[in-house]
Design a protein around this motif. Sequence first.
Motif, PDB file in Angstrom:
ATOM      1  N   ALA A   1       0.827  -1.211   0.000  1.00  0.00           N
ATOM      2  CA  ALA A   1       0.000   0.000   0.000  1.00  0.00           C
ATOM      3  C   ALA A   1       0.860   1.259   0.000  1.00  0.00           C
ATOM      4  CB  ALA A   1      -0.946  -0.005   1.199  1.00  0.00           C
ATOM      5  N   LEU A   2       1.929   1.262   0.799  1.00  0.00           N
ATOM      6  CA  LEU A   2       2.808   2.432   0.852  1.00  0.00           C
ATOM      7  C   LEU A   2       3.528   2.641  -0.465  1.00  0.00           C
ATOM      8  CD1 LEU A   2       4.304   2.097   4.444  1.00  0.00           C
ATOM      9  CD2 LEU A   2       2.672   3.819   3.635  1.00  0.00           C
ATOM     10  N   THR A   3       4.027   1.571  -1.045  1.00  0.00           N
ATOM     11  CA  THR A   3       4.726   1.664  -2.328  1.00  0.00           C
ATOM     12  C   THR A   3       3.774   2.164  -3.411  1.00  0.00           C
ATOM     13  OG1 THR A   3       6.254  -0.087  -1.675  1.00  0.00           O
ATOM     14  CG2 THR A   3       6.058   0.359  -4.038  1.00  0.00           C
ATOM     15  N   ARG A   4       2.577   1.597  -3.435  1.00  0.00           N
ATOM     16  CA  ARG A   4       1.566   1.992  -4.425  1.00  0.00           C
ATOM     17  C   ARG A   4       1.211   3.476  -4.272  1.00  0.00           C
ATOM     18  NH1 ARG A   4      -2.620  -2.247  -4.052  1.00  0.00           N
ATOM     19  NH2 ARG A   4      -1.194  -3.494  -5.271  1.00  0.00           N
ATOM     20  N   ALA A   5       1.179   3.968  -3.029  1.00  0.00           N
ATOM     21  CA  ALA A   5       0.828   5.368  -2.772  1.00  0.00           C
ATOM     22  C   ALA A   5       2.014   6.315  -2.971  1.00  0.00           C
ATOM     23  CB  ALA A   5       0.278   5.512  -1.352  1.00  0.00           C
ATOM     24  N   GLY A   6       3.200   5.759  -3.213  1.00  0.00           N
ATOM     25  CA  GLY A   6       4.382   6.591  -3.401  1.00  0.00           C
ATOM     26  C   GLY A   6       4.910   7.203  -2.124  1.00  0.00           C
TER      27      GLY A   6
ATOM     28  N   GLY B   1      -0.798  -8.331  17.360  1.00  0.00           N
ATOM     29  CA  GLY B   1       0.633  -8.163  17.591  1.00  0.00           C
ATOM     30  C   GLY B   1       1.355  -7.780  16.318  1.00  0.00           C
ATOM     31  N   GLY B   2       0.648  -7.877  15.190  1.00  0.00           N
ATOM     32  CA  GLY B   2       1.224  -7.501  13.900  1.00  0.00           C
ATOM     33  C   GLY B   2       0.219  -6.734  13.057  1.00  0.00           C
ATOM     34  N   ILE B   3      -0.810  -6.185  13.707  1.00  0.00           N
ATOM     35  CA  ILE B   3      -1.827  -5.442  12.956  1.00  0.00           C
ATOM     36  C   ILE B   3      -1.262  -4.076  12.576  1.00  0.00           C
ATOM     37  CG2 ILE B   3      -4.104  -4.347  13.024  1.00  0.00           C
ATOM     38  CD1 ILE B   3      -5.073  -6.636  14.786  1.00  0.00           C
ATOM     39  N   SER B   4      -1.226  -3.831  11.290  1.00  0.00           N
ATOM     40  CA  SER B   4      -0.777  -2.537  10.781  1.00  0.00           C
ATOM     41  C   SER B   4      -1.992  -1.660  10.530  1.00  0.00           C
ATOM     42  CB  SER B   4      -0.010  -2.726   9.470  1.00  0.00           C
ATOM     43  OG  SER B   4       0.414  -1.466   8.971  1.00  0.00           O
ATOM     44  N   PRO B   5      -1.854  -0.359  10.744  1.00  0.00           N
ATOM     45  CA  PRO B   5      -2.960   0.532  10.389  1.00  0.00           C
ATOM     46  C   PRO B   5      -3.059   0.720   8.872  1.00  0.00           C
ATOM     47  CG  PRO B   5      -1.106   1.820  11.166  1.00  0.00           C
ATOM     48  CD  PRO B   5      -0.734   0.375  11.349  1.00  0.00           C
ATOM     49  N   ILE B   6      -2.022   0.271   8.162  1.00  0.00           N
ATOM     50  CA  ILE B   6      -1.903   0.475   6.716  1.00  0.00           C
ATOM     51  C   ILE B   6      -2.195  -0.838   5.991  1.00  0.00           C
ATOM     52  CG2 ILE B   6      -0.321   1.166   4.868  1.00  0.00           C
ATOM     53  CD1 ILE B   6       1.350   2.519   7.227  1.00  0.00           C
TER      54      ILE B   6
ATOM     55  N   ALA C   1       1.676  12.135  17.498  1.00  0.00           N
ATOM     56  CA  ALA C   1       2.510  11.733  16.353  1.00  0.00           C
ATOM     57  C   ALA C   1       3.171  12.940  15.710  1.00  0.00           C
ATOM     58  CB  ALA C   1       1.673  10.977  15.316  1.00  0.00           C
ATOM     59  N   ASP C   2       2.466  14.069  15.725  1.00  0.00           N
ATOM     60  CA  ASP C   2       2.985  15.276  15.078  1.00  0.00           C
ATOM     61  C   ASP C   2       4.190  15.878  15.786  1.00  0.00           C
ATOM     62  OD1 ASP C   2       1.124  15.175  12.995  1.00  0.00           O
ATOM     63  OD2 ASP C   2      -0.392  16.180  14.221  1.00  0.00           O
ATOM     64  N   GLU C   3       4.510  15.381  16.979  1.00  0.00           N
ATOM     65  CA  GLU C   3       5.685  15.865  17.708  1.00  0.00           C
ATOM     66  C   GLU C   3       6.985  15.257  17.169  1.00  0.00           C
ATOM     67  OE1 GLU C   3       4.895  14.791  21.769  1.00  0.00           O
ATOM     68  OE2 GLU C   3       3.006  15.921  21.797  1.00  0.00           O
ATOM     69  N   HIS C   4       6.879  14.305  16.233  1.00  0.00           N
ATOM     70  CA  HIS C   4       8.043  13.566  15.742  1.00  0.00           C
ATOM     71  C   HIS C   4       8.189  13.721  14.232  1.00  0.00           C
ATOM     72  CE1 HIS C   4       7.921  11.714  19.710  1.00  0.00           C
ATOM     73  NE2 HIS C   4       6.652  11.434  19.494  1.00  0.00           N
ATOM     74  N   ASP C   5       9.441  13.691  13.760  1.00  0.00           N
ATOM     75  CA  ASP C   5       9.680  13.724  12.316  1.00  0.00           C
ATOM     76  C   ASP C   5       9.176  12.439  11.669  1.00  0.00           C
ATOM     77  OD1 ASP C   5      10.875  16.221  12.493  1.00  0.00           O
ATOM     78  OD2 ASP C   5      12.902  15.375  12.692  1.00  0.00           O
ATOM     79  N   THR C   6       9.419  11.304  12.356  1.00  0.00           N
ATOM     80  CA  THR C   6       8.937  10.015  11.863  1.00  0.00           C
ATOM     81  C   THR C   6       8.399   9.211  13.037  1.00  0.00           C
ATOM     82  OG1 THR C   6      11.090   8.924  12.117  1.00  0.00           O
ATOM     83  CG2 THR C   6      10.602   9.890   9.944  1.00  0.00           C
ATOM     84  N   VAL C   7       7.491   8.296  12.725  1.00  0.00           N
ATOM     85  CA  VAL C   7       6.966   7.359  13.706  1.00  0.00           C
ATOM     86  C   VAL C   7       7.082   5.962  13.105  1.00  0.00           C
ATOM     87  CG1 VAL C   7       5.396   8.990  14.818  1.00  0.00           C
ATOM     88  CG2 VAL C   7       4.581   7.626  12.881  1.00  0.00           C
ATOM     89  N   LEU C   8       6.996   4.958  13.981  1.00  0.00           N
ATOM     90  CA  LEU C   8       7.037   3.574  13.525  1.00  0.00           C
ATOM     91  C   LEU C   8       5.700   2.920  13.833  1.00  0.00           C
ATOM     92  CD1 LEU C   8      10.077   4.395  14.386  1.00  0.00           C
ATOM     93  CD2 LEU C   8      10.508   1.977  14.140  1.00  0.00           C
ATOM     94  N   VAL C   9       5.210   2.145  12.872  1.00  0.00           N
ATOM     95  CA  VAL C   9       3.986   1.365  13.054  1.00  0.00           C
ATOM     96  C   VAL C   9       4.272  -0.053  12.580  1.00  0.00           C
ATOM     97  CG1 VAL C   9       2.417   3.333  12.769  1.00  0.00           C
ATOM     98  CG2 VAL C   9       3.058   1.962  10.768  1.00  0.00           C
TER      99      VAL C   9
ATOM    100  N   LEU D   1       1.410   8.861   7.297  1.00  0.00           N
ATOM    101  CA  LEU D   1       0.578   7.862   7.969  1.00  0.00           C
ATOM    102  C   LEU D   1      -0.882   8.303   7.948  1.00  0.00           C
ATOM    103  CD1 LEU D   1       0.083   5.349   9.741  1.00  0.00           C
ATOM    104  CD2 LEU D   1       0.696   6.757  11.721  1.00  0.00           C
ATOM    105  N   VAL D   2      -1.123   9.558   8.277  1.00  0.00           N
ATOM    106  CA  VAL D   2      -2.486  10.090   8.286  1.00  0.00           C
ATOM    107  C   VAL D   2      -3.076  10.044   6.878  1.00  0.00           C
ATOM    108  CG1 VAL D   2      -3.828  12.223   8.621  1.00  0.00           C
ATOM    109  CG2 VAL D   2      -2.194  11.471  10.369  1.00  0.00           C
ATOM    110  N   ALA D   3      -2.287  10.457   5.890  1.00  0.00           N
ATOM    111  CA  ALA D   3      -2.791  10.500   4.512  1.00  0.00           C
ATOM    112  C   ALA D   3      -3.121   9.105   3.982  1.00  0.00           C
ATOM    113  CB  ALA D   3      -1.766  11.185   3.600  1.00  0.00           C
ATOM    114  N   VAL D   4      -2.220   8.152   4.183  1.00  0.00           N
ATOM    115  CA  VAL D   4      -2.409   6.823   3.587  1.00  0.00           C
ATOM    116  C   VAL D   4      -3.523   6.034   4.278  1.00  0.00           C
ATOM    117  CG1 VAL D   4      -0.726   5.421   4.874  1.00  0.00           C
ATOM    118  CG2 VAL D   4      -1.107   4.970   2.462  1.00  0.00           C
TER     119      VAL D   4
END
Length: 164
Positions: A17-22, A108-113, A127-135, A151-154
């Motif tokens: 999904a991330l790759t497809r969304a660029g 334990g492996g559910i991604s929001p994406i 989340a907005d307090e960080h340059d990047t987050v991990l999911v 993350l919000v957009a996708v």
Amino acid sequence: MGRKDRGGSVGTPATVALTRAGVRYAVRAYEHDPAAESFGLEAAEALGVDPARVFKTLLVDTGSGLAVGVLPVDRLLDLKAMASVLGAKRVTMADPTAAERSSGYVVGGISPIGQKRALPTVVDSSADEHDTVLVSGGRRGLDLELAPADLVAVTAARRGPIAR
């Protein structure tokens, strides 16, 4: 940080999904310990990342369907705040079997994406307090690092103060 999904070696619905969304993201893999009590805190420790930047994915039941909350692993989901952001009267934690069936991922492996069904999603405003987050990348031992705005957009998410 660039796209890293070479040869499908870490291909999950989330990376697809991330790759497809660029979207630019980095794959952060670690050796998952089946005895770990908290998947999210395990990821933060194994990857040497502040737990405030590692976000867990929790599914809730609104009474009229499921929704997704994404929040730091060292915090708890505030059910009242989640209901408020969703415009629901109340929410309860989703049954794990229903969460797996809806998302296509294992607990334990559910991604929001890249979930099987697009659900209303709320990302904690911290989340907005960080340059990047991990999911979660879609399986235990695999996280994806990306910008909060991506993350919000996708996930077509709303932002809200859902962690306590």
